[in-house]
Structure formats: structure tokens, C-alpha cells
Design an enzyme around this catalytic site. Structure first.
Site, mmCIF file in Angstrom:
data_model
loop_
_atom_site.group_PDB
_atom_site.id
_atom_site.type_symbol
_atom_site.label_atom_id
_atom_site.label_comp_id
_atom_site.label_asym_id
_atom_site.label_seq_id
_atom_site.Cartn_x
_atom_site.Cartn_y
_atom_site.Cartn_z
ATOM 1 N N GLY A 1 -0.275 7.782 1.790
ATOM 2 C CA GLY A 1 0.477 6.951 2.724
ATOM 3 C C GLY A 1 0.409 7.531 4.131
ATOM 4 O O GLY A 1 -0.371 8.449 4.401
ATOM 5 N N ALA A 2 1.235 7.001 5.028
ATOM 6 C CA ALA A 2 1.295 7.526 6.403
ATOM 7 C C ALA A 2 2.621 7.115 7.020
ATOM 8 O O ALA A 2 3.281 6.179 6.556
ATOM 9 C CB ALA A 2 0.145 6.984 7.234
ATOM 10 N N LYS B 1 1.225 11.877 9.841
ATOM 11 C CA LYS B 1 1.682 12.106 8.476
ATOM 12 C C LYS B 1 2.545 13.354 8.447
ATOM 13 O O LYS B 1 2.553 14.137 9.381
ATOM 14 C CB LYS B 1 0.481 12.299 7.537
ATOM 15 C CG LYS B 1 -0.322 11.030 7.351
ATOM 16 C CD LYS B 1 -1.436 11.162 6.323
ATOM 17 C CE LYS B 1 -1.052 11.894 5.080
ATOM 18 N NZ LYS B 1 0.131 11.343 4.392
ATOM 19 N N GLU C 1 -2.100 17.671 2.264
ATOM 20 C CA GLU C 1 -2.680 16.329 2.451
ATOM 21 C C GLU C 1 -3.929 16.411 3.324
ATOM 22 O O GLU C 1 -4.945 15.764 3.059
ATOM 23 C CB GLU C 1 -1.647 15.398 3.093
ATOM 24 C CG GLU C 1 -0.486 15.082 2.152
ATOM 25 C CD GLU C 1 0.651 14.322 2.808
ATOM 26 O OE1 GLU C 1 1.446 13.726 2.071
ATOM 27 O OE2 GLU C 1 0.774 14.328 4.037
HETATM 28 C C1 5RP Z 1 4.191 12.922 3.261
HETATM 29 C C2 5RP Z 1 3.527 11.843 4.036
HETATM 30 C C3 5RP Z 1 3.738 10.438 3.575
HETATM 31 O O1 5RP Z 1 2.511 9.850 3.333
HETATM 32 C C4 5RP Z 1 4.457 9.672 4.668
HETATM 33 O O2 5RP Z 1 5.649 10.363 4.991
HETATM 34 C C5 5RP Z 1 4.769 8.241 4.230
HETATM 35 O O3 5RP Z 1 5.731 8.247 3.232
HETATM 36 P P1 5RP Z 1 6.239 6.922 2.516
HETATM 37 O O4 5RP Z 1 5.120 6.400 1.698
HETATM 38 O O5 5RP Z 1 7.397 7.418 1.672
HETATM 39 O O6 5RP Z 1 6.684 5.963 3.576
HETATM 40 O O7 5RP Z 1 2.807 12.059 4.982
HETATM 41 O O8 5RP Z 1 4.001 14.174 3.867
#
Ligand code: 5RP
Length: 245
Positions: free
Chosen positions: A110-111, A122, A131
Site C-alpha cells: 500500500g501507500a 510510505k 518495505e
Molecule cells: C506501512 C505503509 C503502508 O503501506 C501505508 O501506511 C498505507 O497503509 P494502509 O494500507 O493501512 O492505508 O507504508 O509502513
């Protein structure tokens, strides 16, 4: 026994408040639905026999759940966090060390923000370093997001930076001097690598590659949550149908 046919005036809830609550309830609901739809679409990129790189976060949790149906067809997964490792194992998916796995064909994550060039912020879940390592080791990085993560310019979401604990103040001073942004210590959070996180607020990142390079030079910085030098290859925005960019 019926106490009230309708609430007395003193506790009557204004209809505007009811509407606001129901609007926000709907949007929270549809945001998690969008994450799930993006995650399920990412399964299209999984092939028989693959070792799949797996990110961290609530969107990735949906991906792991969808990957469970493939567990007998893939060779396993490389995980970016203890959190994802636990979820993968709970589904009986084998977790393989990156050193053993070698180069990966696919990484799904994700991001927190995504710009039109697929450059990302991220690290909202503090898993940015692992990651980044897995993204670098992978041929294809498929990023799964809901539409709220799309931005024209990165930086509204505070930029996470993982630091060696003894360097926290030094790095914070340098970040302030170099960027004018406001570093805030994410107090109480310890990364899976035993480090701390600073979140850099109030940025408008017009040169993400340059900023990533500059911030990586500060002694004590472990990694910067900018994925610009190695952006995503494919971005899936959850919706019906999901949008593949
Ligand atoms: C974790 C990340 C996640 O990908 C980012 O925070 C997005 O999180 P979510 O899918 O809960 O919205 O970088 O370190």
C-alpha cells in the site's frame, strides 16, 4: 414498555448531525471497501510458483487474505513486517527470508500518498525500511490504494523517516535546516528494526528523487519513506471496477 415514542427535545439529535454521521460512516465504509477491491485486483499479478513480496498495512491485510486462496500455488512470501508475517502465517502461507528467496518477481504494498508518476510516501505503519528493501529486490512493485491516497504533489502526509535512536535530535535539526519542514518524533513507536520514526510535516515535495537522495545522506537516517528513486510500477486504485495505472 415504551419509554419514549421519540426522543424528548432536550436530547433530540439535530438532523444535520445525523446526516454528517451517516455521511462519514458511509465514507469510512467505502474506503475500506476500496482498499479490499484494490487488494483483490492485485491477485491478477500472482503467478504459480512465485515467492510474493508482501508489504504492510490495512490494504495489504486484504491482499494477504486474498492470497490465502493461492497458498498451495505459490512458493511462499517475503514479509516486510512482523505484523504481515503474523497474518501470512495465520493463513498457513510460508514466510521466506529475503536472503534465501533472492530477487523477487512481484511486490505488493500500500501507500500513504501516490503522485501521478507513481512516486510514493510510505511508512505510516513504520515498516518503511523493510518495505524499501523488498521493493528494491522486486521486478514489479504493484501498489494498492484507495483514491484518497492520490495527490498531485507529495508531502501533505507527513514524511516518515526511520532513524537510529541516538541520532534522533541530530536528524531532526538537520531535517529542519534542510527542508524547513517540521519534524515530529513518533513517540512510543519502535520499528521492527529497533529504531525510531520522525514524521516530517509541512512539505510540498516538488523534487522527490532529489529530496530522497539528500535526506538519505544525513548520518543516523536509516531510510526515508519516499519511494521516488524506485517508484511503483503499477498502481491499483480501488473502486468498482478498480483502476489500473
Ligand atoms: C506501512 C505503509 C503502508 O503501506 C501505508 O501506511 C498505507 O497503509 P494502509 O494500507 O493501512 O492505508 O507504508 O509502513
Amino acid at each position: 414498555m415504551i419509554l419514549w415514542e421519540r426522543p424528548p427535545a432536550a436530547i433530540a439529535v439535530p438532523s444535520s448531525l445525523v446526516a454528517a454521521i451517516s455521511r462519514s460512516y458511509k465514507s469510512i465504509n467505502s474506503m475500506s471497501e476500496a482498499k479490499k477491491l484494490a487488494a483483490e485486483k492485485a491477485i491478477d499479478y500472482v503467478e504459480d510458483g512465485m515467492i510474493v513480496g508482501v508489504g504492510t498495512g490495512s490494504t495489504v491485510a486484504y491482499f494477504i487474505d486474498a492470497l490465502a486462496a493461492w497458498k498451495h500455488r505459490i512458493a511462499g512470501a517475503v514479509s516486510s513486517s512482523e505484523q504481515s508475517t503474523a497474518r501470512l502465517k495465520s493463513h498457513g502461507i510460508e514466510v521466506i527470508d529475503l536472503n534465501t528467496a533472492g530477487p523477487l518477481q512481484l511486490y505488493v504494498d500500500g501507500a500513504d500518498e501516490c503522485d501521478p508518476h507513481k512516486r510514493l510516501i510510505k511508512g505510516g505503519g513504520a515498516a518503511l525500511t523493510r518495505e524499501k528493501i523488498i521493493a528494491e529486490a522486486s521486478d514489479k512493485f504493484v501498489c494498492i490504494i484507495d483514491a484518497s491516497k492520490q495527490v498531485p504533489v507529495l508531502g501533505k502526509f507527513p514524511l516518515p523517516i526511520e532513524v537510529i535512536p541516538m541520532a534522533r535530535s541530530l536528524v531532526a535539526r538537520e531535517l529542519l535546516r534542510m527542508t524547513g519542514g517540521q519534524p515530529v518524533w513518533r513517540e512510543g513507536v519502535v520499528t521492527d528494526n529497533g529504531n525510531w520514526v520522525l514524521d516530517l510535516h509541512n512539505l510540498a515535495i516538488t523534487d522527490p528523487v532529489g529530496l530522497e537522495r539528500e535526506l538519505n545522506q544525513i548520518p543516523g537516517v536509516v531510510s526515508v519513506g519516499l519511494f521516488a528513486r524506485r517508484p511503483a510500477d503499477v498502481v491499483i486504485v480501488g473502486g468498482e471496477p478498480p483502476k489500473v495505472l
